[in-house]
Design a protein around this motif. Structure first.
Motif, mmCIF file in Angstrom:
data_model
loop_
_atom_site.group_PDB
_atom_site.id
_atom_site.type_symbol
_atom_site.label_atom_id
_atom_site.label_comp_id
_atom_site.label_asym_id
_atom_site.label_seq_id
_atom_site.Cartn_x
_atom_site.Cartn_y
_atom_site.Cartn_z
ATOM 1 N N MET A 296 0.838 -1.190 0.000
ATOM 2 C CA MET A 296 0.000 0.000 0.000
ATOM 3 C C MET A 296 0.877 1.244 0.000
ATOM 4 S SD MET A 296 -3.207 -0.780 0.035
ATOM 5 C CE MET A 296 -4.348 -2.055 0.456
ATOM 6 N N GLU A 297 0.328 2.278 -0.607
ATOM 7 C CA GLU A 297 0.969 3.587 -0.612
ATOM 8 C C GLU A 297 -0.064 4.593 -0.119
ATOM 9 O OE1 GLU A 297 3.038 6.698 -3.763
ATOM 10 O OE2 GLU A 297 2.699 4.636 -4.365
ATOM 11 N N TYR A 298 0.404 5.636 0.542
ATOM 12 C CA TYR A 298 -0.484 6.643 1.119
ATOM 13 C C TYR A 298 -0.031 8.017 0.665
ATOM 14 C CZ TYR A 298 -1.698 2.610 3.870
ATOM 15 O OH TYR A 298 -2.093 1.356 4.246
ATOM 16 N N ILE A 299 -0.979 8.812 0.141
ATOM 17 C CA ILE A 299 -0.626 10.143 -0.346
ATOM 18 C C ILE A 299 -1.576 11.198 0.212
ATOM 19 C CG2 ILE A 299 0.494 9.288 -2.442
ATOM 20 C CD1 ILE A 299 -2.029 10.164 -3.998
ATOM 21 N N ASP A 300 -1.050 12.402 0.326
ATOM 22 C CA ASP A 300 -1.784 13.554 0.846
ATOM 23 C C ASP A 300 -1.585 14.672 -0.174
ATOM 24 O OD1 ASP A 300 -2.873 15.633 2.317
ATOM 25 O OD2 ASP A 300 -1.717 15.198 4.129
ATOM 26 N N VAL A 301 -2.670 15.089 -0.830
ATOM 27 C CA VAL A 301 -2.568 16.051 -1.925
ATOM 28 C C VAL A 301 -3.417 17.283 -1.630
ATOM 29 C CG1 VAL A 301 -2.941 16.428 -4.402
ATOM 30 C CG2 VAL A 301 -2.183 14.166 -3.583
ATOM 31 N N ILE A 302 -2.774 18.434 -1.653
ATOM 32 C CA ILE A 302 -3.467 19.715 -1.551
ATOM 33 C C ILE A 302 -3.842 20.139 -2.971
ATOM 34 C CG2 ILE A 302 -3.269 22.151 -0.872
ATOM 35 C CD1 ILE A 302 -3.255 20.114 1.485
ATOM 36 N N TRP A 303 -5.102 20.550 -3.151
ATOM 37 C CA TRP A 303 -5.587 20.998 -4.460
ATOM 38 C C TRP A 303 -5.953 22.472 -4.345
ATOM 39 C CZ3 TRP A 303 -10.720 18.919 -7.017
ATOM 40 C CH2 TRP A 303 -10.832 19.439 -8.310
ATOM 41 N N ARG A 304 -5.189 23.335 -5.030
ATOM 42 C CA ARG A 304 -5.412 24.771 -4.986
ATOM 43 C C ARG A 304 -6.366 25.175 -6.119
ATOM 44 N NH1 ARG A 304 -0.450 23.823 -3.360
ATOM 45 N NH2 ARG A 304 1.051 24.313 -4.942
ATOM 46 N N HIS A 305 -7.555 25.607 -5.752
ATOM 47 C CA HIS A 305 -8.567 26.024 -6.724
ATOM 48 C C HIS A 305 -9.604 26.882 -6.018
ATOM 49 C CE1 HIS A 305 -11.602 23.317 -5.051
ATOM 50 N NE2 HIS A 305 -10.624 22.434 -4.918
ATOM 51 N N GLU A 306 -10.555 27.393 -6.782
ATOM 52 C CA GLU A 306 -11.605 28.263 -6.234
ATOM 53 C C GLU A 306 -12.991 27.625 -6.311
ATOM 54 O OE1 GLU A 306 -10.785 30.962 -4.596
ATOM 55 O OE2 GLU A 306 -8.694 30.543 -5.106
ATOM 56 N N LEU A 307 -13.084 26.352 -6.611
ATOM 57 C CA LEU A 307 -14.369 25.674 -6.777
ATOM 58 C C LEU A 307 -14.942 25.290 -5.412
ATOM 59 C CD1 LEU A 307 -13.161 23.309 -9.637
ATOM 60 C CD2 LEU A 307 -14.471 25.427 -9.895
ATOM 61 N N SER B 296 -17.473 23.531 -4.618
ATOM 62 C CA SER B 296 -18.029 22.174 -4.503
ATOM 63 C C SER B 296 -16.975 21.067 -4.553
ATOM 64 C CB SER B 296 -19.043 21.945 -5.624
ATOM 65 O OG SER B 296 -18.389 22.017 -6.877
ATOM 66 N N GLU B 297 -15.716 21.435 -4.718
ATOM 67 C CA GLU B 297 -14.650 20.433 -4.835
ATOM 68 C C GLU B 297 -13.764 20.443 -3.599
ATOM 69 O OE1 GLU B 297 -14.380 18.173 -7.205
ATOM 70 O OE2 GLU B 297 -16.075 18.974 -8.315
ATOM 71 N N PRO B 298 -13.163 19.286 -3.258
ATOM 72 C CA PRO B 298 -12.285 19.226 -2.086
ATOM 73 C C PRO B 298 -10.998 20.016 -2.304
ATOM 74 C CG PRO B 298 -12.213 17.155 -3.287
ATOM 75 C CD PRO B 298 -13.265 17.985 -3.939
ATOM 76 N N VAL B 299 -10.402 20.442 -1.195
ATOM 77 C CA VAL B 299 -9.129 21.151 -1.240
ATOM 78 C C VAL B 299 -7.968 20.260 -0.782
ATOM 79 C CG1 VAL B 299 -10.158 23.445 -1.012
ATOM 80 C CG2 VAL B 299 -9.529 22.164 1.043
#
Length: 95
Positions: A1-12, A14-17
């Protein structure tokens, strides 16, 4: 298994950050947490899901590929770090 943590920079709104995923050997998600700007957290696993959160249908790209897009900032995490977040946020709704 691999585990990742991703920050998503956007202005939406309704979408996760933030997206936190457990990936199998073929890089398919087996468990995922999605953190939203309003403080809510969605989760999905092979046995349950909340809201709009679902497991991906295709393999997740490697972190180098994810991080090539300036909207994303992904890092590896330990299984223990993932489990802490999972146990805190992946709770079935109480009726």
């Amino acid at each position: 298994m691999e585990y990742i943590d991703v920050i998503w920079r956007h202005e939406l709104a309704s979408e996760p950050v933030r997206l936190v995923s457990e990936l199998d050997g073929a890089r398919f998600e087996t468990r995922k947490l999605e953190f939203f700007r309003d403080g809510t957290v969605g989760f999905a696993s092979t046995g349950a899901a909340t809201g709009s959160t679902n497991l991906g249908l295709v393999p997740v790209p490697c972190l180098a590929e994810i991080n090539a897009d300036p909207e994303f900032d992904g890092t590896a995490m330990t299984p223990e770090e993932f489990e802490v977040l999972w146990l805190l946020h992946a709770r079935p709704a109480k009726h």
